[in-house]
Enzyme design. Structure first.
Site, PDB file in Angstrom:
ATOM      1  N   HIS A 109      36.953 -16.211  -2.384  1.00 50.25           N
ATOM      2  CA  HIS A 109      38.384 -16.103  -1.812  1.00 50.25           C
ATOM      3  C   HIS A 109      38.565 -17.281  -0.921  1.00 50.25           C
ATOM      4  CE1 HIS A 109      35.731 -14.294   1.446  1.00 50.25           C
ATOM      5  NE2 HIS A 109      36.641 -14.481   2.273  1.00 50.25           N
ATOM      6  N   ASP A 141      35.746 -19.793   6.002  1.00 48.24           N
ATOM      7  CA  ASP A 141      34.218 -19.782   5.997  1.00 48.24           C
ATOM      8  C   ASP A 141      33.569 -19.736   4.499  1.00 48.24           C
ATOM      9  OD1 ASP A 141      35.432 -17.061   6.007  1.00 48.24           O
ATOM     10  OD2 ASP A 141      33.528 -16.087   6.717  1.00 48.24           O
ATOM     11  N   HIS A 142      34.336 -19.544   3.589  1.00 48.13           N
ATOM     12  CA  HIS A 142      33.839 -19.708   2.426  1.00 48.13           C
ATOM     13  C   HIS A 142      34.347 -20.870   1.512  1.00 48.13           C
ATOM     14  CE1 HIS A 142      32.447 -15.265   2.272  1.00 48.13           C
ATOM     15  NE2 HIS A 142      33.220 -15.291   3.198  1.00 48.13           N
ATOM     16  N   HIS A 155      39.809  -7.096  -0.103  1.00 49.88           N
ATOM     17  CA  HIS A 155      39.856  -7.590   1.195  1.00 49.88           C
ATOM     18  C   HIS A 155      41.526  -7.952   1.632  1.00 49.88           C
ATOM     19  CE1 HIS A 155      37.818  -9.765   4.349  1.00 49.88           C
ATOM     20  NE2 HIS A 155      38.147 -10.989   3.870  1.00 49.88           N
ATOM     21  N   ASP A 190      34.192 -11.070   0.219  1.00 50.01           N
ATOM     22  CA  ASP A 190      34.453 -10.182   1.464  1.00 50.01           C
ATOM     23  C   ASP A 190      34.764  -8.919   0.823  1.00 50.01           C
ATOM     24  OD1 ASP A 190      33.407 -12.199   2.883  1.00 50.01           O
ATOM     25  OD2 ASP A 190      35.123 -12.473   4.147  1.00 50.01           O
ATOM     26  N   HIS A 206      26.399 -12.102   5.529  1.00 58.16           N
ATOM     27  CA  HIS A 206      27.583 -12.285   6.178  1.00 58.16           C
ATOM     28  C   HIS A 206      27.673 -11.355   7.329  1.00 58.16           C
ATOM     29  CE1 HIS A 206      32.250 -12.111   6.125  1.00 58.16           C
ATOM     30  NE2 HIS A 206      32.020 -13.219   5.607  1.00 58.16           N
TER      31      HIS A 206
END
Length: 320
Positions: A62, A66-67, A139, A210, A268
């Protein structure tokens, strides 16, 4: 198939954990497939046994920072190194525009072709060895989980037994190796599986982050050898998990249990559970193991090799 965790923190890095990234190493084809690419992922790669030059495919779950904040830098470094022939990137809508904007405003030129695939639930990649599929998770933004399925490998053909049975070499051997049934000149019927060792069953991996607990994750993780699932919060912080649509450790364990996964790796983690706090990551492990015993905590640079499995022993064929 080897998994190397390059980042296991959620949101922001900590002193001991970088943000999300997992490398799937495929030594038999000298390739690395990357799942998510948070900030400083390429620095983590330099500190690991993963080779930047072997990265061939990148799967983004996504569009949260942070990804993905490490993706542009990693792609630029691959180009400067000059040893990457092509890169295929898979991810949600908006990923292509994000990379185009980064490239345009930073005036970065890639010396190798990059193809961005906007994914939809279903099979997104397949070759002679692997199938990769994805499904929608639950999410705050569009998010996908990924499943890598290795195809079964035929067992070794027993040439000595074939000779002892008087089977002439040539095309018949090829048919038998493929498990086919053949009829010899003297009328004997030979089944290929009787001359082959048990097949090696393909290994399966699922990566879910997530997400809060959802049926999509359970479906994706059905019967996998390894499930990598986010566990941002402890069970006592479930209210925050529901508000932010993240998982607790117990939710991750429930997914693994419902999916009949063989092993669960939690990742995570919220920085709120860092050492020195009242509730720590080890407590999340205890919570998960109470539901699904084969659970492990992921940590940066942890490497795990997925074991191979054989089908039940083949039927033996007597001579004489």
């Amino acid at each position: 198939m080897q998994i190397t965790f390059l980042g296991t923190s959620s949101g922001v890095p900590t002193r001991s954990r970088n943000v999300s990234s997992v490398a799937l190493r495929l030594p038999q084809r000298a390739e690395v497939w990357l799942f998510d690419c948070g900030e400083a992922t390429q620095h983590q790669i330099l500190r690991s046994d993963v080779r930047l030059s072997q990265i061939r495919r990148i799967f983004i779950t996504h569009m949260h920072g942070d990804h993905i904040f490490g993706l542009m830098g990693l792609l630029a470094s691959c180009g400067l190194a000059g040893n990457v022939s092509r890169m295929d990137i898979y991810g949600p809508p908006g990923l292509n525009k994000y990379l185009e904007a980064c490239q345009r405003y930073s005036q970065t030129h890639f010396s190798y072709p990059i193809r961005v695939h906007t994914v939809q639930p279903g099979v997104i990649y397949e070759d002679e060895e692997f199938t990769v599929s994805c499904t929608a998770l639950h999410h705050r933004v569009t998010a996908f989980g990924y499943r890598v399925s290795e195809k079964d490998r035929p067992g070794r053909f027993d040439v000595q037994q074939a000779v002892a049975l008087g089977i002439p070499s040539g095309p018949l051997y090829g048919q038998l190796k493929r498990g086919e049934q053949v009829t010899l000149a003297d009328g004997r019927v030979i089944h290929g599986q009787q001359l082959c060792a048990p097949p090696e069953l393909g290994r399966k991996l699922a990566y879910c982050t997530d997400t809060i607990y959802c049926e999509g994750a359970v479906e994706l993780a059905q019967d996998v050898d390894v499930l990598i699932h986010e566990a941002t919060f402890a069970h006592q912080d479930a209210d925050m998990a529901y508000q932010r649509l993240h998982s607790t450790s117990t939710m991750a364990a429930q997914v693994a249990l419902a999916a009949a996964a063989k092993r669960l790796f939690l990742t995570h983690f919220s920085p709120r559970y860092a050492p020195g706090n009242d509730l720590q990551i080890d407590n999340l492990l205890e919570e998960a193991r109470a539901i699904f015993a084969p659970t492990e905590l992921a940590y940066d640079f942890l490497t795990y090799e997925l074991p191979r499995h054989l089908e039940p022993e083949r039927q033996t064929l007597s001579v004489g």
